[in-house]
Design an enzyme around this catalytic site. Sequence first.
Site, PDB file in Angstrom:
ATOM      1  N   HIS A  59       0.845  -1.242   0.115  1.00 34.10           N
ATOM      2  CA  HIS A  59      -0.230  -0.017  -0.093  1.00 34.10           C
ATOM      3  C   HIS A  59       0.807   1.205  -0.081  1.00 34.10           C
ATOM      4  CE1 HIS A  59       0.644   1.006   4.175  1.00 34.10           C
ATOM      5  NE2 HIS A  59       0.588  -0.163   4.557  1.00 34.10           N
TER       6      HIS A  59
ATOM      7  N   CYS B  20       2.612  -4.755   7.348  1.00 31.22           N
ATOM      8  CA  CYS B  20       2.408  -4.464   5.736  1.00 31.22           C
ATOM      9  C   CYS B  20       3.600  -3.819   5.103  1.00 31.22           C
ATOM     10  CB  CYS B  20       1.124  -3.813   5.457  1.00 31.22           C
ATOM     11  SG  CYS B  20      -0.519  -4.690   5.904  1.00 31.22           S
TER      12      CYS B  20
END
Length: 514
Positions: A402, A421
């Site tokens: 992301h 992440c």
Amino acid sequence: MKSFLPILFCFFIYFGCGNITNSEIALAEKSIKKLEVVIGDWKTKKNRKQLIEAIKESILEGLTPSDYSYSKLIAFEEKYNDLSELEIETYEKQLSASFIKYISHLSNGKIKPREIYTDWDIKKNKIDADSLLTYAIEKKEVEDVIKNCKPKHTIYSQLKTALIAISSMPKEDFKPIITSEKFNLGSKSKTVILIKKRLQYWNDLSKKDTLSEFYDESFGNAIKQFQQRHGLEADGVIGKGTIQALNVTQEQRRRQIIANLERWRWFPRDLGINHIVVNIPNFNLHAVQGKDTTKIFKVVVGTEKRRTPVLSSKIDNIVFNPTWTVPPTILKEDLIPGTIKNRKYITNRNITIYDKKGKEIPIGNWRSSLADDYKYVQSPGENNALGYVKINFPNNHSVYLHDTNHRELFVKNMRSLSSGCVRVENPLKLAEYLLYNKEGYDATKIDSIVFFKKTKTVKMEEEIDVHILYFTAWYEDGTMQFRNDIYNYDPELFLRLTNQFRSNLVTPVRVVNK
């Protein structure tokens, strides 16, 4: 020949990632004798010699010949013509056991990663040891079968070259360099002499270079090369990070290479025609088409406490202007404590609170006693924690690629800073690259979607694999590359590979905090 193989396969593949014990061999032998079968053509000397030679050379794979009963096989072979029928049968059983164990280790590693790491999510490589043993013996191609079980990745082959190179280096007896000073062009210090000797040892500085106390231009170039090889900022300034890398010994680097060879045996044999690879310790993402790396992106990965998992998957969809649901760990460690101190912690972050029924809870009605029961969702926008784009792929760890609202982090050299992440620099460029084959999703279209701040999910049509891997050593353009072992995986793995592991030395299980 074939009748005994399924039984032997069951026994030795089960025990394939550890040492084969006498009791395990005896159990297999008992089953074989019970069926009154004969172990087939290990009587061909070529087959035996090829296996023994391959096991001898297992050290070049970073493995240990004794794990495959090398000495026992040599002893049998040396007196082969004088062996009794019973001894020949025992020898042939040992040959089969050693063959199966060795090709199993080459195909999937000696160590089972899921027994060490709870955050390692890569499927085993498929291997039919039964058929391979049959084929190798009957076709007298033991050497070729073993060779074909080895990883075909270029990095693996180059690592083997690095292992030979580093093992052939003279033993060094350098004492650790201890200094609190920083050195750059024009500096003068006796410590500079120590550093020059270290650089000469690693072939970053010419042996002809004068060992003076002065930091001159040639020394600066050598330092920059050393820094580049170790993933440090190649600015020529010798600070704490460079000194730490200089103090790593040749033996430690050799062990690091061996640990990385094992990890490559765990990784998928086929990474996919089009794929992206994130190398966690190197903080980058490579986009690969065919065999060519077409784009490289900087990434931010998980901290030591909140580690990014190792996994393989396929990209499923890309979400533009995503919302962000606060995960449990961040909720517990950041959001709830912050909100208790100041209710503006939530409102300033454009976060909406929902109860279990999906009803919105006004910030004034928020109660710390019920905090864990609420769902916290951040609206799309510039300050969203996921930024403008999220790239999803199925996995058991709820991680994805992301954007971020903290783009300043990409300036840092060491980027182990996320909650697990993977944050990508220039993620819209990555999204454009991934959607290159989807009609209507060029840069202009993507910019338009982002501009209107409306959440939009785009399903992938092109099959693109994603691999989040962990390797801290490789060989590139004739030079050894090393990276900081940010999760401290290498030392324990080496101890396990060399049968030296003791649970009181290194934590045996990696616990991941989500």
